[in-house]
Write an enzyme that holds these catalytic residues in place. Structure first.
Site, short mmCIF file in Angstrom:
data_model
loop_
_atom_site.label_atom_id
_atom_site.label_comp_id
_atom_site.label_asym_id
_atom_site.label_seq_id
_atom_site.Cartn_x
_atom_site.Cartn_y
_atom_site.Cartn_z
N CYS A 13 62.83 33.93 40.01
CA CYS A 13 62.98 34.20 38.57
C CYS A 13 61.96 33.40 37.77
O CYS A 13 61.17 32.63 38.31
CB CYS A 13 64.39 33.87 38.11
SG CYS A 13 64.76 32.11 38.24
N CYS A 16 62.00 29.61 38.28
CA CYS A 16 61.21 29.16 39.44
C CYS A 16 59.74 29.02 39.04
O CYS A 16 59.08 28.02 39.36
CB CYS A 16 61.31 30.16 40.59
SG CYS A 16 62.99 30.48 41.15
N ASP A 449 26.33 47.30 19.88
CA ASP A 449 24.90 47.34 20.15
C ASP A 449 24.50 48.81 20.12
O ASP A 449 25.28 49.68 20.50
CB ASP A 449 24.63 46.73 21.54
CG ASP A 449 23.19 46.91 21.96
OD1 ASP A 449 22.31 46.56 21.17
OD2 ASP A 449 22.97 47.40 23.08
N ASP A 654 25.58 45.96 26.35
CA ASP A 654 25.26 46.32 27.73
C ASP A 654 25.51 45.17 28.70
O ASP A 654 25.33 45.31 29.90
CB ASP A 654 23.82 46.82 27.86
CG ASP A 654 22.78 45.77 27.49
OD1 ASP A 654 23.14 44.57 27.41
OD2 ASP A 654 21.61 46.13 27.29
N ASP A 658 22.87 41.19 25.60
CA ASP A 658 23.87 40.87 24.57
C ASP A 658 24.81 39.75 25.01
O ASP A 658 25.84 39.53 24.38
CB ASP A 658 24.70 42.12 24.26
CG ASP A 658 23.86 43.25 23.70
OD1 ASP A 658 23.06 42.99 22.80
OD2 ASP A 658 24.00 44.39 24.18
#
Length: 900
Positions: A13, A16, A449, A654, A658
């Site tokens: 759970c 834990c 871009d 791209d 960039d």
């Protein structure tokens, strides 16, 4: 700083998960801890000088869980496919074990419930179990049936009590305490009954004969196991997308070694190996074609619907399929470096990371279980003080324990993240982390871009303007392409490609000459052709007349104002025409940008182009703001300025030039990454060259966050409402109590409900971005496919020093026009519809169309890929069997044929 992955066992759970995270996070040198409840894995970033792998494992095992490293270096290098296979086998084995436990528990629970509840329900029960005098025998029988159920489900006690001793209680602790309390009270009741029999106190026997809790103990364990089994099955479905990706990987490869073709396991292919690919073969690793030719279906990786032509020098991607043709390629990326392996790893790692919204559940879960235990104890004390019986107080305390399990809380976020990232992968959208997935939904500004993002990234012909009316458009374009064929300039390549797309046969050009920055010249059929800008033509004595020069200049300026580059062509000192070339806008860009605006997003275009070109594109696409003449290093500052104004910014580029801007943005999106998917600067990687996927990614993020919030609400709401009811808060006024058995069932169902709700994301469908030129695009795709074959036919002829096969070229041209052949005028035509199965792409569509068009008596054939139907027009009677056989011979299944 080192990143290490560990396998964790014993987690059940969110408590834990929180306990492990907290304990490991305390270690000196540990920078970050990510624990995945779904994958049973933990990723730790730590300083090797301050701590090590053994110290981390000890921190996990000392609080009652199992931990191990991911294996030796050799095992780590064996590839993600084997690692995934191992994990899948473990998951399947765990499911089988849960199923065995469940079936055995139910098989024992049924007779136990029959013995315990049968007499009260007037069911036919054996005589030795009925009546006051046999009540101790009935109790002993229930005890003997309960013990095996407890042994079968001993995991709850082993894990729960161990965690309790280590002061890190979890869900198993709640189940263990609740069921053990019911069992111990049942044993206590048996002692009281035995005392009553010994002392002749039958009222005492009667009282405790109805206070046996053995069936509650067994029922709690069995119902929790039901929930766990259903939960395990549901969680397995969250990784369906990952499983499909892993299954794409070919198992074997054909390599050329010592001049002999050998079939070897795909993981044994090494960089530099020559791999042989035949028709229908799956490409095992990334590489570069060295010889041969083929059409490769890349839909599974890049989403391209039409097979891509591959020739020497072209890159091929792992897990794509060669539809036809044969070629060899040199392996460049193998093992975990292949495109597919990187995609799988990105999806897996994203599913195992935590979104900021998940921190809330972690913080609550860390204190939730201890709080519940305290509430259960207080419940028992309060009811005893209120004068209720010990049995009443104990029942309510046990109900509080079993209904409060934080399973639903722990699963609310990770299941949705796992399903969401998997679904994104199906769309060709690779989200690197849960943080990126969550941040996407809050984006208010999208910075784009231009080159390669809004536009296709390479120039193409937009206008063909005839100046000399003596020639046809086709003759002019063919001559222009022949002149430009000797040049490698991108604008020249665009002209040649345009002629190829239209299936034109180029005349032979001789005496080719090029003047950098000006233009080119060549001799065609004894005539001297010039191609270039105005300055080049003027330098060669053309455009001397002021009126002509003015008209040409106006035309060139008009094209330039639209962001196009004009190329002027002349023959024997006479202007033939102008061809305009530009980096054209993608088919899907307009619609995607419109959807950005409809969603209330501010759109900004960044480009290094001049202001005129940028403004032309901005107006054409109705973009709010365009910033031109920006260097890559300046894009980052533009993003920073927007953020300083309070905007949440997504940068789409791209992924290479960039990179600074992608890193600076709140979410960096690399578009059209192709094989270069491991771009460190991007948070999201798009496999296709389409802005439509950015829209889909934002939509998916919103759906995932909405789903997580819904899950968290119901998980919290369930516990907030369930605990008071279980504690008996409604009993004084309404007489409503919650038995431990009902509490256990409700707890199990809450987890299943949360997981099921998250699985709804598997049916997510992003907004369809309608292409403004959808029909034109479809037509171009068919043309491109035909053009590829046309080029192959012409290239083959050239290689053999012979004239091209005119019949073959005519046939290809007919295919490109939809398989149409003219029928005689006035002939009565009838139509038949054929239902076709097995078509997967436009290439298949073309094959079926060609096969039907070749049947004698068929004047026209049209194939609808989506509807899986072919419509043929007949100039004479053709039997259904003949048409269906033509489809079958082409390799597809003809289901039916009927007259229209």
């Amino acid at each position: 700083m080192k990143n290490e992955k560990f396998h964790i066992t014993g987690m059940t759970c969110a408590a834990c998960q929180a306990n492990i995270t907290r304990n490991v996070g305390k270690l000196d040198g540990v920078e970050e801890v990510n624990v995945s409840l779904l994958a049973n894995q933990m990723t730790v970033a730590y300083d090797e000088e301050k701590t090590d792998e053994q110290a981390i494992i000890h921190a996990v095992t000392e609080i009652g869980y199992g931990a191990s490293g991911t294996g030796t270096e050799a095992q780590k290098d064996s590839g993600f496919g084997k690692e995934w296979q191992s994990r899948r086998e473990m998951t399947e084995e765990n499911q089988k074990e849960m199923k065995r436990r469940l079936i055995t528990s139910v098989a024992i629970l049924i007779p136990l419930m029959y013995v315990a509840m049968g007499p009260m329900m007037s069911l036919p029960v054996p005589g030795f179990l009925v009546g006051m005098e046999n009540s101790l025998i009935s109790a002993l029988t229930q005890l003997l049936l309960t013990v095996p159920v407890m042994i079968i489900n001993r995991h709850f006690y082993q894990s729960g009590f161990k965690a309790l001793v280590k002061k890190a209680p979890n869900m198993d602790s709640l189940v263990a305490i609740g069921s053990a309390a019911a069992f111990v009270y049942g044993v206590f009741s048996m002692y009281r009954m035995a005392y009553g029999f010994g002392h002749g106190d039958m009222d005492l026997v009667h009282q405790y004969g109805h206070e046996l809790y053995f069936e509650s103990c067994a029922m709690i364990l069995t119902l929790i196991t039901v929930g766990k089994y259903l939960e395990a099955r549901s969680k397995a479905k969250t990784s369906d997308a990952l499983r499909k990706l892993v299954d794409l990987a070919p198992k074997t490869a054909v390599v050329l070694r010592d001049g002999i073709e050998q079939v070897i396991p795909a993981e044994n292919v090494t960089a530099g190996d020559i791999v042989v690919i035949k028709p229908g073969g799956s490409i095992p690793v990334d590489g570069v074609v060295t010889e041969g030719h083929g059409y490769v279906d890349q839909a599974a990786i890049t989403g391209e619907s039409v097979p891509v032509e591959k020739n020497a020098g072209d890159e091929v991607i792992s897990a794509t399929i060669n539809k036809n043709g044969s070629f060899r390629f040199r392996a460049s990326r193998v093992g975990d470096d292949t495109t597919l392996a990187q995609i799988i790893r990105l999806v897996d790692e994203a599913g195992n990371t935590k979104a900021p919204i998940a921190r809330l559940a972690d913080r609550v879960s860390g204190v939730f279980v201890p709080t519940v235990i305290i509430i259960a104890i207080l419940t028992a004390i309060v009811w005893l003080i209120a004068g209720q019986s010990f049995e009443f107080a104990l029942s309510n305390a046990i109900a509080v324990l079993v209904i409060s399990c934080p399973c639903a809380l722990g699963l609310a976020t990770p299941v949705a993240i796992m399903v969401g990232t998997g679904k994104a992968a199906e769309y060709g959208i690779l989200i690197k982390s849960a943080v990126s997935l969550e941040t996407l939904h809050s984006i208010d500004t999208v910075v784009l871009d231009k080159t390669g993002t809004i536009t296709v990234g390479h120039p193409s012909v937009t206008d063909v303007i005839l100046w000399n009316k003596k020639n046809t458009r086709e003759e002019f374009l063919a001559a222009a392409a022949a002149v430009e064929a000797g040049s490698e300039h991108p604008l020249a390549v665009a002209v040649v490609e345009k002629a190829g797309q239209e299936g034109l046969i180029l005349p032979k050009a001789e005496a080719f000459d090029s003047l950098a920055g000006r233009g080119v010249s060549a001799i065609i059929k004894g005539k001297r052709y010039l191609a270039g800008n105005m300055a080049f033509l003027q330098e060669n004595g053309l455009l001397k007349q002021p009126e002509l020069q003015k008209k040409v200049q106006e035309q060139a300026d008009s094209l330039a104002s639209e962001g196009k580059t004009p190329l002027l062509f002349a023959c024997d000192e006479e202007l033939e025409g102008i061809i305009a070339v530009a980096d054209t806008v993608r088919e899907t860009s307009k619609a995607a940008l419109r959807q950005f605006k409809e969603a209330g997003l501010k759109v900004v275009m960044l480009t290094g182009d001049n202001r005129i070109t940028a403004e032309a594109i901005r107006k054409n696409l109705d973009i709010e703001e365009a910033i031109s003449e920006v260097m890559p290093t300046q894009k980052e500052s533009c993003i920073r300025e927007l953020q300083e104004k309070g905007h949440k910014v997504a940068m789409v580029g791209d992924g290479i030039n960039d990179a600074p801007a992608l890193t600076r943005a709140d979410v960096g999106i690399a578009i059209g990454a192709g094989t270069d998917i491991a771009i460190d600067s991007a948070d999201v990687v798009l496999m296709k060259d389409s802005l439509a996927d950015v829209v889909a990614a934002i939509d998916l993020s919103k759906s995932v966050i909405r789903n997580i919030r819904m899950n968290l609400f119901w998980a919290f709401f369930y516990n907030v409402c369930g605990i008071p009811v279980a504690a008996g808060l409604l009993y004084p006024v309404f007489g409503i109590r919650l038995s431990p058995m009902i509490g256990a069932a409700a707890m199990s169902l809450s987890s299943v409900c949360v997981v099921t709700n998250a699985l709804r994301l598997r049916f997510f469908k992003g907004k369809t971005v309608p292409s403004d030129g959808a029909e034109e695009q479809k037509k171009n795709e068919t043309a491109d496919s035909g053009t590829a074959q046309l080029r192959t036919a012409e290239r083959s002829a050239a290689d053999d020093n012979r004239e091209p096969d005119k019949e073959a070229i005519k046939e290809v041209k007919e295919e490109r026009n939809g398989g149409k052949t003219p029928s005689g005028k006035g002939e009565k035509e009838m139509e038949k519809v054929i239902e076709v199965e097995g078509m997967m792409c436009a290439h298949c569509q073309m094959h079926v169309q060609k096969a039907l068009a070749a049947v004698e008596g068929v004047s026209e054939a049209a194939v609808d890929l989506e509807a899986k139907k072919a419509v043929v027009k007949l100039s004479q009677e053709v039997s259904d069997e003949t048409l269906m056989k033509a489809v079958e011979d082409a390799g597809y299944t003809a289901v039916s044929c009927s007259a229209q």
